[in-house]
Design a protein around this motif. Structure first.
Motif, PDB file in Angstrom:
ATOM      1  N   ASP A 170       0.869  -1.143  -0.024  1.00 29.66           N
ATOM      2  CA  ASP A 170       0.143  -0.028  -0.138  1.00 29.66           C
ATOM      3  C   ASP A 170       1.062   1.317   0.122  1.00 29.66           C
ATOM      4  N   HIS A 171       1.947   1.380   0.669  1.00 25.28           N
ATOM      5  CA  HIS A 171       2.945   2.509   0.776  1.00 25.28           C
ATOM      6  C   HIS A 171       3.513   2.550  -0.455  1.00 25.28           C
ATOM      7  N   ALA A 172       4.325   1.615  -1.068  1.00 25.49           N
ATOM      8  CA  ALA A 172       4.987   1.436  -2.307  1.00 25.49           C
ATOM      9  C   ALA A 172       4.037   1.999  -3.521  1.00 25.49           C
ATOM     10  N   LEU A 173       2.807   1.731  -3.343  1.00 26.71           N
ATOM     11  CA  LEU A 173       1.864   1.970  -4.650  1.00 26.71           C
ATOM     12  C   LEU A 173       1.195   2.957  -4.499  1.00 26.71           C
ATOM     13  N   ASP A 174       1.190   3.669  -3.228  1.00 28.83           N
ATOM     14  CA  ASP A 174       0.504   5.095  -3.175  1.00 28.83           C
ATOM     15  C   ASP A 174       0.830   5.818  -4.317  1.00 28.83           C
ATOM     16  N   PRO A 175      -0.068   6.709  -5.048  1.00 28.68           N
ATOM     17  CA  PRO A 175       0.390   7.596  -6.180  1.00 28.68           C
ATOM     18  C   PRO A 175       1.437   8.410  -5.748  1.00 28.68           C
ATOM     19  N   ASP A 176       1.027   9.280  -4.447  1.00 22.35           N
ATOM     20  CA  ASP A 176       2.067  10.304  -4.080  1.00 22.35           C
ATOM     21  C   ASP A 176       3.625   9.746  -3.940  1.00 22.35           C
ATOM     22  N   ILE A 177       3.553   8.535  -3.081  1.00 17.50           N
ATOM     23  CA  ILE A 177       4.897   7.808  -2.999  1.00 17.50           C
ATOM     24  C   ILE A 177       5.482   7.754  -4.493  1.00 17.50           C
ATOM     25  N   VAL A 178       4.820   7.038  -5.175  1.00 21.75           N
ATOM     26  CA  VAL A 178       5.349   6.684  -6.600  1.00 21.75           C
ATOM     27  C   VAL A 178       5.900   8.016  -7.221  1.00 21.75           C
ATOM     28  N   GLN A 179       5.133   9.144  -7.167  1.00 22.18           N
ATOM     29  CA  GLN A 179       5.640  10.269  -7.732  1.00 22.18           C
ATOM     30  C   GLN A 179       6.805  11.074  -7.001  1.00 22.18           C
ATOM     31  N   LEU A 180       6.665  10.915  -5.689  1.00 18.25           N
ATOM     32  CA  LEU A 180       8.001  11.276  -4.913  1.00 18.25           C
ATOM     33  C   LEU A 180       9.266  10.591  -5.157  1.00 18.25           C
ATOM     34  N   HIS A 181       9.119   9.311  -5.112  1.00 17.77           N
ATOM     35  CA  HIS A 181      10.364   8.399  -5.638  1.00 17.77           C
ATOM     36  C   HIS A 181      10.957   8.882  -7.217  1.00 17.77           C
ATOM     37  N   LYS A 182      10.208   9.100  -7.832  1.00 15.18           N
ATOM     38  CA  LYS A 182      10.495   9.514  -9.245  1.00 15.18           C
ATOM     39  C   LYS A 182      11.314  10.919  -9.161  1.00 15.18           C
ATOM     40  N   ILE A 183      10.726  11.781  -8.336  1.00 14.16           N
ATOM     41  CA  ILE A 183      11.409  13.169  -8.209  1.00 14.16           C
ATOM     42  C   ILE A 183      12.536  12.931  -7.419  1.00 14.16           C
ATOM     43  N   ALA A 184      12.690  12.226  -6.563  1.00 11.89           N
ATOM     44  CA  ALA A 184      13.801  11.696  -5.734  1.00 11.89           C
ATOM     45  C   ALA A 184      15.119  11.343  -6.655  1.00 11.89           C
ATOM     46  N   ARG A 185      14.602  10.205  -7.340  1.00  6.95           N
ATOM     47  CA  ARG A 185      15.684   9.664  -8.379  1.00  6.95           C
ATOM     48  C   ARG A 185      16.173  10.519  -9.518  1.00  6.95           C
ATOM     49  N   THR A 186      15.049  11.270 -10.054  1.00  2.00           N
ATOM     50  CA  THR A 186      15.552  12.229 -11.120  1.00  2.00           C
ATOM     51  C   THR A 186      16.556  13.169 -10.598  1.00  2.00           C
ATOM     52  N   GLU A 187      16.209  13.587  -9.318  1.00  2.35           N
ATOM     53  CA  GLU A 187      17.153  14.665  -8.721  1.00  2.35           C
ATOM     54  C   GLU A 187      18.449  14.236  -8.047  1.00  2.35           C
ATOM     55  N   ALA A 188      18.603  12.805  -8.222  1.00  4.34           N
ATOM     56  CA  ALA A 188      19.746  12.320  -7.082  1.00  4.34           C
ATOM     57  C   ALA A 188      21.174  12.871  -7.614  1.00  4.34           C
ATOM     58  N   HIS A 189      21.213  13.031  -8.989  1.00  3.97           N
ATOM     59  CA  HIS A 189      22.510  13.670  -9.396  1.00  3.97           C
ATOM     60  C   HIS A 189      22.973  15.124  -8.812  1.00  3.97           C
ATOM     61  N   ARG A 190      21.820  15.729  -8.318  1.00  6.32           N
ATOM     62  CA  ARG A 190      21.989  16.985  -7.823  1.00  6.32           C
ATOM     63  C   ARG A 190      22.206  16.963  -6.458  1.00  6.32           C
ATOM     64  N   PHE A 191      21.684  15.760  -5.962  1.00  4.57           N
ATOM     65  CA  PHE A 191      21.772  15.822  -4.171  1.00  4.57           C
ATOM     66  C   PHE A 191      22.400  14.275  -3.750  1.00  4.57           C
ATOM     67  N   PRO A 192      23.877  14.562  -3.739  1.00  2.00           N
ATOM     68  CA  PRO A 192      24.406  13.041  -3.250  1.00  2.00           C
ATOM     69  C   PRO A 192      23.779  12.425  -2.217  1.00  2.00           C
ATOM     70  N   GLU A 193      23.000  13.281  -1.280  1.00  2.82           N
ATOM     71  CA  GLU A 193      22.626  12.786  -0.134  1.00  2.82           C
ATOM     72  C   GLU A 193      21.311  11.648  -0.246  1.00  2.82           C
ATOM     73  N   PHE A 194      20.952  11.803  -1.691  1.00  3.17           N
ATOM     74  CA  PHE A 194      19.826  10.909  -2.341  1.00  3.17           C
ATOM     75  C   PHE A 194      20.260   9.790  -3.029  1.00  3.17           C
ATOM     76  N   ALA A 195      21.680   9.739  -3.420  1.00  2.86           N
ATOM     77  CA  ALA A 195      22.166   8.929  -4.532  1.00  2.86           C
ATOM     78  C   ALA A 195      21.765   7.574  -4.022  1.00  2.86           C
ATOM     79  N   LEU A 196      22.269   7.085  -2.704  1.00  2.33           N
ATOM     80  CA  LEU A 196      22.262   5.801  -1.921  1.00  2.33           C
ATOM     81  C   LEU A 196      20.998   5.532  -1.347  1.00  2.33           C
TER      82      LEU A 196
END
Length: 214
Positions: A108-134
């Motif tokens: 339920d957590h993983a498939l929540d639409p907001d969670i899916v979108q937030l993960h996409k944003i975090a992964r897309t911006e990971a190159h700018r945020f070394p804190e998110f890379a791992l």
């Protein structure tokens, strides 16, 4: 002429109480998450976040020096708080049922639409945020993992399970339950409820076959 204030009425314009400051922080975070979800990182501005929160830009800047600081604060916060773990079932004899219930909460957590979108944003911006890379793929796991660890530890102590590393076993359990459905959701592919339940039950049974004491 200075009028006396009625007893119990606070002076306007004073330092906010702890509760008021916490409520403001919550409002700013909620507004920032909504704005990032609607606009993405690049198109989001500090002005837009302040407007969404219904507060002055200076109030936002008093807490965050820039948009980057907002993003670093609110994305992990949003991912960890959305769809929090349900209390684990208390039936000590039904380990399989307990893990299925926890796994359903993880899905339920993983498939929540907001969670899916937030993960996409975090992964897309990971190159700018070394804190998110791992960590972009594991935000929100910690509480769920602790929940699984408590269940596994109880059954290890009871002799039902044989696990050398409870923390790693809990991590593998969460991974086998939710990783593939979550990645499919990234592409807009969602299994039917029947298929989702079939996947979950098979994952739990596979985990137990490897974890149960011989």
């Amino acid at each position: 002429m200075v009028r006396n204030r009625p007893v119990g009425v606070e002076r306007r314009g004073g330092r906010p109480t702890h509760a008021e400051a916490a409520a403001l922080h919550q409002r700013l975070r909620d507004a920032a998450v909504r704005t990032f979800l609607e606009n993405g990182y690049d198109a989001t501005t500090m002005v837009a976040i302040a407007e969404a929160a219904g507060t002055a830009k200076a109030t936002l800047y008093a807490r965050y020096p820039d948009k980057r600081a907002v993003f670093l604060d609110v994305i992990p916060w949003a991912l960890s708080r959305a769809v929090p773990p349900d209390p684990a079932p208390t039936d000590d004899d039904d380990l399989r049922g307990t893990l299925i219930a926890i796994g359903r909460g993880a899905l339920d957590h993983a498939l929540d639409p907001d969670i899916v979108q937030l993960h996409k944003i975090a992964r897309t911006e990971a190159h700018r945020f070394p804190e998110f890379a791992l960590a972009a793929d594991s935000f929100g796991w910690s509480r769920r993992q602790q929940q699984v660890m408590e269940v596994l530890r109880h059954h290890v102590e009871a002799g039902v399970l044989d696990l050398d590393d409870i923390e790693l076993a809990a991590e593998h359990f969460i991974a086998v339950v939710e990783i593939l459905p979550a990645r499919l959701a990234d592409f807009g592919v969602y299994r039917s409820p029947v298929e989702r339940q079939r996947h979950l039950v098979h994952a739990v049974d596979l985990f137990l076959r490897g974890a149960q004491a011989r």
